[in-house]
Design a protein around this motif. Structure first.
Motif, PDB file in Angstrom:
ATOM      1  N   SER A   1      11.917  25.119 -20.950  1.00 31.59           N
ATOM      2  CA  SER A   1      10.823  25.075 -19.987  1.00 31.59           C
ATOM      3  C   SER A   1      11.351  24.745 -18.600  1.00 31.59           C
ATOM      4  CB  SER A   1       9.772  24.042 -20.416  1.00 31.59           C
ATOM      5  OG  SER A   1      10.327  22.746 -20.364  1.00 31.59           O
ATOM      6  N   ALA A   2      12.376  23.875 -18.553  1.00 34.09           N
ATOM      7  CA  ALA A   2      12.977  23.544 -17.257  1.00 34.09           C
ATOM      8  C   ALA A   2      13.591  24.784 -16.628  1.00 34.09           C
ATOM      9  CB  ALA A   2      14.042  22.466 -17.434  1.00 34.09           C
ATOM     10  N   ARG A   3      14.272  25.570 -17.454  1.00 33.71           N
ATOM     11  CA  ARG A   3      14.901  26.786 -16.933  1.00 33.71           C
ATOM     12  C   ARG A   3      13.849  27.785 -16.454  1.00 33.71           C
ATOM     13  NH1 ARG A   3      18.664  25.890 -20.958  1.00 33.71           N
ATOM     14  NH2 ARG A   3      17.668  27.330 -22.407  1.00 33.71           N
ATOM     15  N   LYS A   4      12.740  27.818 -17.189  1.00 34.00           N
ATOM     16  CA  LYS A   4      11.672  28.729 -16.786  1.00 34.00           C
ATOM     17  C   LYS A   4      11.151  28.352 -15.393  1.00 34.00           C
ATOM     18  CE  LYS A   4       7.321  30.563 -18.399  1.00 34.00           C
ATOM     19  NZ  LYS A   4       6.094  30.091 -19.032  1.00 34.00           N
TER      20      LYS A   4
ATOM     21  N   THR B   1      10.682  29.251  -9.585  1.00 32.96           N
ATOM     22  CA  THR B   1      10.864  28.783  -8.212  1.00 32.96           C
ATOM     23  C   THR B   1      11.792  29.720  -7.447  1.00 32.96           C
ATOM     24  OG1 THR B   1      10.706  26.558  -9.122  1.00 32.96           O
ATOM     25  CG2 THR B   1      11.423  26.750  -6.837  1.00 32.96           C
ATOM     26  N   ALA B   2      12.870  30.143  -8.117  1.00 34.30           N
ATOM     27  CA  ALA B   2      13.819  31.049  -7.460  1.00 34.30           C
ATOM     28  C   ALA B   2      13.134  32.339  -7.053  1.00 34.30           C
ATOM     29  CB  ALA B   2      14.996  31.343  -8.386  1.00 34.30           C
ATOM     30  N   LEU B   3      12.285  32.850  -7.929  1.00 37.65           N
ATOM     31  CA  LEU B   3      11.575  34.093  -7.616  1.00 37.65           C
ATOM     32  C   LEU B   3      10.630  33.903  -6.440  1.00 37.65           C
ATOM     33  CD1 LEU B   3      10.820  35.616 -11.142  1.00 37.65           C
ATOM     34  CD2 LEU B   3      12.442  36.408  -9.410  1.00 37.65           C
ATOM     35  N   ILE B   4       9.938  32.752  -6.448  1.00 40.42           N
ATOM     36  CA  ILE B   4       9.016  32.486  -5.335  1.00 40.42           C
ATOM     37  C   ILE B   4       9.780  32.419  -4.018  1.00 40.42           C
ATOM     38  CG2 ILE B   4       7.515  30.726  -4.325  1.00 40.42           C
ATOM     39  CD1 ILE B   4       6.608  30.098  -7.225  1.00 40.42           C
ATOM     40  N   LEU B   5      10.909  31.695  -4.023  1.00 42.68           N
ATOM     41  CA  LEU B   5      11.686  31.552  -2.791  1.00 42.68           C
ATOM     42  C   LEU B   5      12.209  32.899  -2.306  1.00 42.68           C
ATOM     43  CD1 LEU B   5      13.730  28.292  -3.460  1.00 42.68           C
ATOM     44  CD2 LEU B   5      11.902  28.617  -1.807  1.00 42.68           C
ATOM     45  N   SER B   6      12.737  33.692  -3.232  1.00 43.58           N
ATOM     46  CA  SER B   6      13.253  35.014  -2.838  1.00 43.58           C
ATOM     47  C   SER B   6      12.120  35.877  -2.317  1.00 43.58           C
ATOM     48  CB  SER B   6      13.911  35.719  -4.016  1.00 43.58           C
ATOM     49  OG  SER B   6      14.787  34.842  -4.664  1.00 43.58           O
ATOM     50  N   GLY B   7      10.978  35.811  -3.006  1.00 48.91           N
ATOM     51  CA  GLY B   7       9.826  36.602  -2.583  1.00 48.91           C
ATOM     52  C   GLY B   7       9.378  36.237  -1.178  1.00 48.91           C
ATOM     53  N   LEU B   8       9.298  34.921  -0.903  1.00 52.72           N
ATOM     54  CA  LEU B   8       8.871  34.481   0.423  1.00 52.72           C
ATOM     55  C   LEU B   8       9.852  34.955   1.486  1.00 52.72           C
ATOM     56  CD1 LEU B   8       7.586  30.830  -0.215  1.00 52.72           C
ATOM     57  CD2 LEU B   8       6.238  32.848   0.334  1.00 52.72           C
ATOM     58  N   THR B   9      11.162  34.859   1.163  1.00 49.74           N
ATOM     59  CA  THR B   9      12.172  35.284   2.145  1.00 49.74           C
ATOM     60  C   THR B   9      12.075  36.786   2.404  1.00 49.74           C
ATOM     61  OG1 THR B   9      13.599  33.543   1.273  1.00 49.74           O
ATOM     62  CG2 THR B   9      14.615  35.160   2.725  1.00 49.74           C
ATOM     63  N   ALA B  10      11.918  37.546   1.331  1.00 45.07           N
ATOM     64  CA  ALA B  10      11.790  39.005   1.486  1.00 45.07           C
ATOM     65  C   ALA B  10      10.559  39.327   2.333  1.00 45.07           C
ATOM     66  CB  ALA B  10      11.685  39.669   0.121  1.00 45.07           C
TER      67      ALA B  10
ATOM     68  N   ALA C   1      22.979  24.109 -13.087  1.00 43.28           N
ATOM     69  CA  ALA C   1      24.041  23.180 -13.486  1.00 43.28           C
ATOM     70  C   ALA C   1      23.465  21.810 -13.797  1.00 43.28           C
ATOM     71  CB  ALA C   1      25.091  23.082 -12.383  1.00 43.28           C
ATOM     72  N   VAL C   2      22.515  21.389 -12.943  1.00 43.39           N
ATOM     73  CA  VAL C   2      21.882  20.084 -13.169  1.00 43.39           C
ATOM     74  C   VAL C   2      21.157  20.084 -14.518  1.00 43.39           C
ATOM     75  CG1 VAL C   2      20.102  18.491 -12.342  1.00 43.39           C
ATOM     76  CG2 VAL C   2      21.650  19.582 -10.715  1.00 43.39           C
ATOM     77  N   GLU C   3      20.455  21.190 -14.771  1.00 42.06           N
ATOM     78  CA  GLU C   3      19.706  21.296 -16.025  1.00 42.06           C
ATOM     79  C   GLU C   3      20.656  21.269 -17.224  1.00 42.06           C
ATOM     80  OE1 GLU C   3      17.950  22.813 -19.422  1.00 42.06           O
ATOM     81  OE2 GLU C   3      19.322  24.098 -18.290  1.00 42.06           O
ATOM     82  N   ALA C   4      21.782  21.977 -17.090  1.00 44.43           N
ATOM     83  CA  ALA C   4      22.763  21.958 -18.177  1.00 44.43           C
ATOM     84  C   ALA C   4      23.331  20.563 -18.366  1.00 44.43           C
ATOM     85  CB  ALA C   4      23.881  22.961 -17.876  1.00 44.43           C
TER      86      ALA C   4
END
Lengths: 416, 128
Positions: free
Chosen positions: B9-12, B17-26, A103-106
């Motif tokens: 690039s920001a979304r990438k 980051t989301a994948l890293i966080l989920s991976g660490l939690t798993a 959302a922030v990015e959007a």
């Protein structure tokens, strides 16, 4: 931060914004730093108390076992699923953090529709997390029951806040009593057993109620027998030793002297009786059984275990086994939270557990309120008119912080 | 921040980051469930294995915290003096942790208010 224009004249000190961030964001950061200090203080206090409790494994809750229920698995299948539900909560919060940052990015691209969409999903994530916590707390407060495994006489946690010591204790007391068989110690309770514990529970010194050494008019035994003959009491107390909790103790081999055996025989107490396991109930003022005292001095305060032991069919045989529970079964707790007894294991653990997870939940709740306001404003076009979506960033910072705190809470309360 | 590439690039970075966080939690889950068995299989002492597990959990937690603060909260992309201003105060926290963990063992030594007096008959025998 090209989007965020800061008027240098608006700054009372200095010619240029030294942090190149708007005051709004900056102060959100400062607030978060102070809030992080609050949470750090609580978590460090938790750590210190835990170190203080010692590391023999019996003094603290088993982190993985703190909450072992999961919806459906628990209600329908009665299966313990340690960590699963809390893990789900963790993923929900991480996901909501992801939607928030999207959302922030959007917002940077000033795409109203996308901001609206991602904020919406973040709200859903937040509400899901809160609902999960409500489920968890509901189970803590209403009491969570215990499983009894008849085959090996074992009590298992049925998903509760449980200290390792309580679990061990219930396993110890129920099937096997150690120590007492060879030691054969008799304990006398001035004023009778019930009276003695009544006083203990209400904080009075155990010995006071039944009269002191001299004036005791009644002595209770653990097996429920009572001695009221003045001469007998005097004789017994001459040989018994005053113990630190106000009761009187005597070794079995001392009994043989001076006709004490006869006195005990009058009450129906035999050596075999002493070695057997008996459970005595202690009632609270509203009639609930608060604690049970096992023959060897162990206390049971865990409500569903008490409930189990109170079942009419339950008998304890002379080897100290609970003889008459034949079925495996789930015994729902009748207890749960009460003002009279602590059902949550080690006090320091329970206090900090409820306070810290509750305080975090409060943060999530505030976050959801802020997000709802944000969502409505985005829909109304407030930020479109304003020309920037900085509010999304500020609330986003707060929301990520909430996620950050949970990462620590999760580790220290459920994992380590 | 309005990137020229429309935020791709920001979304990438967010997804990474989301994948890293989920991976660490798993990974944390995996550890929580199998650590004991693995430790037993290798033949490590239980106490030591527990210590290592906790240490590992704390390190993983710090990693997760770093990713949340640096990328989700964007601190890595703020100018240096802002990030330093925010991170530096936590030196006090580190000091407090070290202090209390070291001293925690002495705190209230000899006074254990939570031990009930009724627990063990053996205790009584000392007086006898």
């Amino acid at each position: 931060m090209a989007d965020v224009s800061v008027d240098p004249k608006a700054l009372s000190e200095g010619e240029r914004p030294i942090f190149q961030a708007s005051w709004g964001k900056l102060f959100m950061w400062f607030f978060l730093v102070s809030d992080a200090f609050t949470f750090s203080g609580l978590l460090i206090a938790y750590g210190a108390l835990r170190v203080r409790a010692g590391s023999d494994g019996y003094n603290w809750a088993l982190p993985e076992e703190v909450f072992t229920h999961a919806p459906i698995l628990h209600e329908i299948f009665h299966i313990d699923a340690p960590l699963v539900f809390v893990g789900l909560m963790t993923f929900v919060l991480i996901l909501s953090s992801v939607t928030m940052v999207l959302a922030v990015e959007a917002g940077h691209r000033k795409s109203k529709k996308e901001v609206q969409k991602w904020v919406f999903w973040t709200i859903i994530g937040g509400i899901t997390f809160l609902s999960c916590q409500a489920y968890e707390w509901y189970h803590f407060i209403s009491g969570t029951g215990i499983y009894y495994n008849a085959e090996d006489h074992r009590f298992e946690s049925g998903g509760m806040m449980l200290s390792a010591s309580l679990l061990e204790e219930s396993q110890e007391t129920a099937p096997k009593i150690v120590g007492l068989e060879d030691k054969k110690v008799i304990v006398f309770y001035p004023g009778g057993l019930e009276h003695f514990y009544e006083n203990k529970i209400h904080g009075a010194h155990g010995g006071d109620g039944g009269g002191g050494h001299e004036e005791a008019t009644k002595l209770g035994l653990r097996n429920g027998a009572e001695i009221t003959n003045k001469g007998d009491i005097k004789k017994l107390l001459e040989h018994a030793h005053h113990s630190h909790d106000g009761s009187f103790v005597m070794k079995w081999d001392e009994v043989g002297k001076s006709g004490l055996e006869k006195i005990l025989k009058k009450t129906g107490t035999t050596p075999a009786d002493i070695a057997s396991v008996k459970v005595y109930a202690q009632k609270s003022i509203n009639g609930d059984t608060l604690r049970m005292v096992m023959r060897n001095g162990y206390e049971i305060t865990y409500p569903s275990l008490i409930q189990t032991l109170k079942k009419p069919g339950v008998k304890v045989d002379q080897e100290g086994h609970i003889a008459k529970i034949e079925e495996d079964g789930y015994y729902p707790s009748q207890g749960g939270a009460s003002m009279y007894a602590n059902q949550y294991g080690r006090k320091a653990f329970a206090n900090l557990f409820f306070f810290v997870t509750g305080f975090h939940g409060t943060h999530v709740f505030s976050g959801v309120i802020l997000l709802i306001i944000l969502y409505l404003n985005v829909r109304k076009g407030t930020y479109e008119k304003r020309g920037h979506y900085e509010m999304t960033e500020k609330i986003g910072l707060y929301w990520h912080f909430v996620d950050l705190v949970w990462v620590f809470v999760f580790t220290f309360f459920y994992l380590v | 921040m309005a990137a020229a590439d429309g935020g791709a690039s920001a979304r990438k970075e967010i997804i990474q980051t989301a994948l890293i966080l989920s991976g660490l939690t798993a990974f944390e889950f995996l550890i929580a469930f199998i650590w004991k068995d693995v430790g037993a299989a290798i033949g490590v002492e239980e106490e030591f294995a527990k210590l290592m597990k906790n240490l590992l959990f704390i390190i993983l937690t710090l990693f997760k915290a770093f990713y949340i603060v640096a990328y989700f909260m964007h601190l890595k992309h703020e100018i240096r003096r802002l990030s330093v201003t925010i991170v530096l105060p936590f030196l006090f926290i580190i000091w407090l942790i070290i202090g209390l963990m070291l001293e925690g063992g002495y705190w209230g030594a000899g006074v254990d208010a939570e031990q009930t007096t009724l627990n063990k008959v053996e205790m009584v025998e000392d007086n006898a």
